[in-house]
Structures are given as structure tokens and as C-alpha cells.
Design an enzyme around this catalytic site. Structure first.
Site, PDB file in Angstrom:
ATOM      1  N   LYS A 134       4.394 -19.968  61.205  1.00 47.89           N
ATOM      2  CA  LYS A 134       6.123 -20.570  60.312  1.00 47.89           C
ATOM      3  C   LYS A 134       5.491 -21.854  60.453  1.00 47.89           C
ATOM      4  O   LYS A 134       6.593 -22.881  59.903  1.00 47.89           O
ATOM      5  CB  LYS A 134       6.611 -20.067  61.905  1.00 47.89           C
ATOM      6  N   LYS A 185       1.946 -10.446  53.952  1.00 50.42           N
ATOM      7  CA  LYS A 185       2.629  -9.183  54.592  1.00 50.42           C
ATOM      8  C   LYS A 185       3.936  -9.500  53.741  1.00 50.42           C
ATOM      9  O   LYS A 185       4.361  -9.907  53.098  1.00 50.42           O
ATOM     10  CB  LYS A 185       2.772  -9.906  55.585  1.00 50.42           C
ATOM     11  N   LYS A 191      10.821 -11.312  54.170  1.00 48.07           N
ATOM     12  CA  LYS A 191      11.937 -11.511  53.375  1.00 48.07           C
ATOM     13  C   LYS A 191      11.905 -13.377  53.114  1.00 48.07           C
ATOM     14  O   LYS A 191      12.668 -13.113  52.824  1.00 48.07           O
ATOM     15  CB  LYS A 191      12.844 -10.805  54.370  1.00 48.07           C
TER      16      LYS A 191
HETATM   17  P1  TYM Z   1      11.183  -9.255  62.710  1.00 42.90           P
HETATM   18  O1  TYM Z   1      12.703  -9.599  62.713  1.00 42.90           O
HETATM   19  O2  TYM Z   1      10.500 -10.353  61.830  1.00 42.90           O
HETATM   20  O3  TYM Z   1      10.361  -7.448  62.068  1.00 42.90           O
HETATM   21  C1  TYM Z   1      11.026  -6.752  62.945  1.00 42.90           C
HETATM   22  C2  TYM Z   1      10.080  -5.683  62.821  1.00 42.90           C
HETATM   23  O4  TYM Z   1       9.734  -5.158  61.778  1.00 42.90           O
HETATM   24  C3  TYM Z   1       8.324  -5.184  61.310  1.00 42.90           C
HETATM   25  N1  TYM Z   1       7.894  -5.424  60.174  1.00 42.90           N
HETATM   26  C4  TYM Z   1       6.648  -5.022  60.073  1.00 42.90           C
HETATM   27  N2  TYM Z   1       6.296  -4.059  59.963  1.00 42.90           N
HETATM   28  C5  TYM Z   1       5.171  -2.950  58.538  1.00 42.90           C
HETATM   29  N3  TYM Z   1       5.162  -4.303  57.741  1.00 42.90           N
HETATM   30  C6  TYM Z   1       5.564  -5.302  57.749  1.00 42.90           C
HETATM   31  N4  TYM Z   1       5.436  -5.924  56.028  1.00 42.90           N
HETATM   32  C7  TYM Z   1       6.526  -6.080  58.360  1.00 42.90           C
HETATM   33  N5  TYM Z   1       7.709  -6.804  58.655  1.00 42.90           N
HETATM   34  C8  TYM Z   1       8.204  -6.817  59.711  1.00 42.90           C
HETATM   35  C9  TYM Z   1       8.142  -6.432  62.385  1.00 42.90           C
HETATM   36  O5  TYM Z   1       6.818  -5.900  62.990  1.00 42.90           O
HETATM   37  C10 TYM Z   1       8.501  -6.119  64.046  1.00 42.90           C
HETATM   38  O6  TYM Z   1       8.222  -4.944  64.598  1.00 42.90           O
HETATM   39  N6  TYM Z   1       9.623 -11.267  66.867  1.00 42.90           N
HETATM   40  C11 TYM Z   1      10.162  -9.914  66.642  1.00 42.90           C
HETATM   41  C12 TYM Z   1      12.043  -9.926  66.880  1.00 42.90           C
HETATM   42  C13 TYM Z   1      11.950  -9.704  68.402  1.00 42.90           C
HETATM   43  C14 TYM Z   1      11.882  -8.640  69.394  1.00 42.90           C
HETATM   44  C15 TYM Z   1      11.972  -8.258  70.378  1.00 42.90           C
HETATM   45  C16 TYM Z   1      10.433  -6.697  68.678  1.00 42.90           C
HETATM   46  C17 TYM Z   1      12.952 -10.036  68.922  1.00 42.90           C
HETATM   47  N7  TYM Z   1      13.165  -9.744  70.859  1.00 42.90           N
HETATM   48  C18 TYM Z   1      11.239  -7.743  71.377  1.00 42.90           C
HETATM   49  C19 TYM Z   1      10.444  -6.131  70.259  1.00 42.90           C
HETATM   50  C20 TYM Z   1      10.567  -6.585  71.300  1.00 42.90           C
HETATM   51  C21 TYM Z   1      10.468 -10.443  64.645  1.00 42.90           C
HETATM   52  O7  TYM Z   1      10.193 -11.649  63.951  1.00 42.90           O
HETATM   53  O8  TYM Z   1      10.803  -9.473  64.243  1.00 42.90           O
END
Ligand code: TYM
Length: 337
Positions: free
Chosen positions: A117, A200, A203
Site C-alpha cells: 500500500k 488479486k 476494489k
Molecule cells: P479488506 O477490507 O481488504 O477485505 C475484507 C475481507 O475480504 C477478503 N478479501 C478477499 N478474499 C479473497 N479474494 C480476494 N480478492 C479478496 N479481497 C479481499 C480479505 O482477506 C478480508 O478477509 N485488514 C482487513 C480488515 C480488518 C480485519 C480486522 C479483518 C481490520 N480488522 C480484524 C479481520 C479481523 C482488511 O483490510 O480487509
């Protein structure tokens, strides 16, 4: 004897843009499965994480409500699960500060998400983006969560959460925080871009054709799948045959995940078919599974007061769990109250 912790699931999603098929298959669909199993389930819109990169305030508000609508439309029941936005439960940031003092610079320096990032712009990244995983550890541990369903890209952060819990327990000579298990399962733990099988689905990809958004209509879904990059060969009959075919593998994984089946099962049915035949099958399946969700999301977005009420109630319930954990943490650390 090691402390027994209540089986409890926590996971979060950033309201930093629309939901993608990756978020749905890698995360939300799994959240629904775990809600149906023997867990207390807590799901969070992590708005404080979202602002580690710039978010327009109006967009953040809209995206938080839309994400809440996406959770509910996908099958999260706000009565059964606790559904809320992170900023409304101040215990997250309070515990995150303690964890900032537990986590080591070297640990955070190794985080690949920060490197991706921040890119070349490291010096100009927010301090919050660097400290992001300590807040994520606090999200999880302030509920003593034992299981965290996530996509593959979050594995390293959950491992860091385990390191933080272990170091805290060790430094203070307690057995207070659980060593949380990441739950990374299913056919779609890493959904890839429809335009490039090495990237990947995200968004933040500048090309909208690279992803399926949960708000896409049937025509858009069908068009994106029709135009998805593939190779000229027919589909293999066994998973082994997808090894060096990232784009083909991705489409088969998506099919299996949407269909609640496995890659092997799908290939038994479609092995030998050309993409000209498989893509329309995938498009039909995707539309059948996703249209009811996008329809329900649109309906819920018309009920803003209802969404805000659900979030407020969720935050209240979340605080009931988080406050005693924070209080006890302060006592352990030696804060006088
Ligand atoms: P974020 O917002 O980027 O994504 C949310 C969830 O979606 C999953 N994900 C995917 N899974 C499969 N293929 C993809 N292309 C894909 N893109 C996104 C992510 O793995 C995630 O599970 N840091 C985290 C948010 C967070 C969090 C937490 C998660 C903050 N605190 C505590 C678990 C527990 C994040 O940026 O997810």
C-alpha cells in the site's frame, strides 16, 4: 492449565469502496457459515482502518452504510451476530495503543500489505497505515476472539495478532489473550482479477472490468465474465491441470465457491468444455447467486434510518463485550483507576 476461551468469531471489512466478489467469497460468505455454526459472531465495518488512506467523508459514510447493507443482504442476521462500525466502540483504539507498545518495529516492517500500500511513497504514508496491524490485533483481541475468518491476504496480519497476544501474555506473566486461529478455507480464499490472473481482485484496481462488484447488475456481471481473460485450452478434468493456468483456475475457483462445491466436483462436470461454453454457465450461476444480494442491498440502502439503528445497537452490544476486556487489560498493565 491454559484458559478456556468461549468460541467467538471476529472479522472486519474496510468501508473503503464497494464490496467485490473477492470480499464476498473470501470473507462474507464464510461469515454467514460461521454464524450458522456454534460461535458467537461479531462483524465490523473497520472505518478507522479505512482512513489510514484518504477517504472522502461523504464516501466513507455511504460506504459504511452500504457495507452494512451488504452484510445483511448476504445473510448476516443483526440479531444473531453483532454488526457495528469500529469507530463507535472506543475500546478498539484504547487497546490498540497498548498493542502499539507491545508490537515491535521489526514485526510491522515485515508486513507485506504495508509495503504494497505504501509502495514507493513510504515516507509520505500515514503513521496509521504502518500501525494498522496493531489496531487489527486490538479489534480481534478486545473480544477475546478465538477464530478469524479472512481471505488469504490477511493471514500475515492474523499471525501478527497471535504474536502480539503471546508477547503480551509473556511480558505480563498472564494467560489473558487467546492465540487466535485464522480461518482461511474454501475454494476462493484468493479471488484474482478477471483481467490478470496474477493480481488479486481488488476494489482499488483502476479497471472496473477486473472485478465483479456486489452492486453490479446481471448485464454487467455477464459482460465481465464474458470478457474475462482466459487461455485457449479446454478445461481439464482434474485440479492438477489448472496448475499453470492462473486465469482458468480463478474462474473454476469462483464457480466452486458460488456453487458451494469443490474444484474437483466442478471439474468432474465441466472438464473438456471450452471457455465459450463454461463462461455462460459461470455467468448464469453468478447472476443467480448475486442478484438477490444486490437487490436486497439496494432496498436496504433506501432504509438509512434502519441501518443506522442496527449499527448503533450493534456498537452497544459490542461494548458490553469489549469494556470488561479493556478494563482487565488496564489492570494487568498497571493503570491506576
Ligand atoms: P479488506 O477490507 O481488504 O477485505 C475484507 C475481507 O475480504 C477478503 N478479501 C478477499 N478474499 C479473497 N479474494 C480476494 N480478492 C479478496 N479481497 C479481499 C480479505 O482477506 C478480508 O478477509 N485488514 C482487513 C480488515 C480488518 C480485519 C480486522 C479483518 C481490520 N480488522 C480484524 C479481520 C479481523 C482488511 O483490510 O480487509
Amino acid at each position: 492449565m491454559a484458559t478456556e476461551f468461549t468460541p467467538r468469531v471476529f472479522s472486519g471489512i474496510q468501508p473503503s469502496g464497494g464490496l467485490t466478489l473477492g470480499n464476498y467469497l473470501g470473507a462474507i460468505k464464510r461469515f454467514v457459515d460461521m454464524q450458522a455454526a456454534e460461535f458467537e459472531t461479531i462483524y465490523c465495518m473497520v472505518d478507522l482502518h479505512a482512513i489510514t488512506v484518504w477517504q472522502d467523508p461523504g464516501d466513507l459514510r455511504k460506504n459504511t452504510r452500504e457495507l452494512c447493507a451488504g452484510f445483511i443482504a448476504s445473510g448476516i442476521d443483526p440479531e444473531q451476530s453483532i454488526l457495528f462500525n469500529q469507530s463507535q466502540v472506543p475500546e478498539h483504539t484504547q487497546l490498540a495503543w497498548i498493542f502499539n507498545t507491545v508490537a515491535r518495529m521489526g514485526w510491522l516492517n515485515r508486513m507485506t500489505q504495508f509495503k504494497d500500500k505504501a509502495g514507493k511513497n513510504r515516507e509520505n504514508s500515514s503513521v496509521g497505515l504502518f500501525a494498522y496491524p496493531a489496531l487489527m490485533a486490538a479489534d480481534i483481541l478486545v473480544y477475546h476472539a478465538t477464530h478469524v475468518p479472512v481471505g488469504d491476504d490477511q493471514k500475515q496480519h492474523v499471525e501478527l495478532t497471535r504474536d502480539i497476544a503471546a508477547k503480551f501474555n509473556h511480558d505480563y506473566g498472564v494467560d489473558f489473550f487467546p492465540i487466535t486461529e485464522p480461518v482461511i478455507e474454501g475454494a476462493a480464499t484468493r479471488v484474482m482479477s478477471l483481467r490478470d490472473g496474477s493480481k488479486k481482485m481488488s476494489k482499488s484496481d483502476p479497471s472496473d472490468m477486473s472485478r465483479i462488484n456486489m452492486t453490479d447488475d446481471a448485464d454487467a456481471i455477464a459482460q465481465k465474465i464474458r470478457k474475462a481473460r482466459t487461455d485457449p485450452d479446454a478445461l481439464p478434468s482434474e485440479a492438477d491441470g489448472l496448475k499453470d493456468r492462473a486465469e482458468a483456475r480463478n474462474l473454476v475457483n469462483i464457480y466452486a465457491a458460488l456453487d458451494d462445491s469443490t474444484v474437483d466436483q466442478v471439474l468432474t462436470d465441466v472438464g473438456g468444455k471450452q471457455f465459450s461454453e463454461f463462461k455462460p454457465m459461470l455467468a448464469d450461476l453468478a447472476v443467480a447467486k448475486l442478484s438477490p444480494i444486490s437487490g436486497e442491498m439496494a432496498r436496504l440502502m433506501g432504509e438509512q434510518a434502519e441501518i443506522d439503528k442496527i449499527l448503533a445497537r450493534g456498537a452497544e452490544r459490542a461494548r458490553e463485550v469489549a469494556a470488561p476486556v479493556l478494563k482487565k487489560t488496564y489492570e494487568i498493565v498497571g493503570m491506576v483507576s
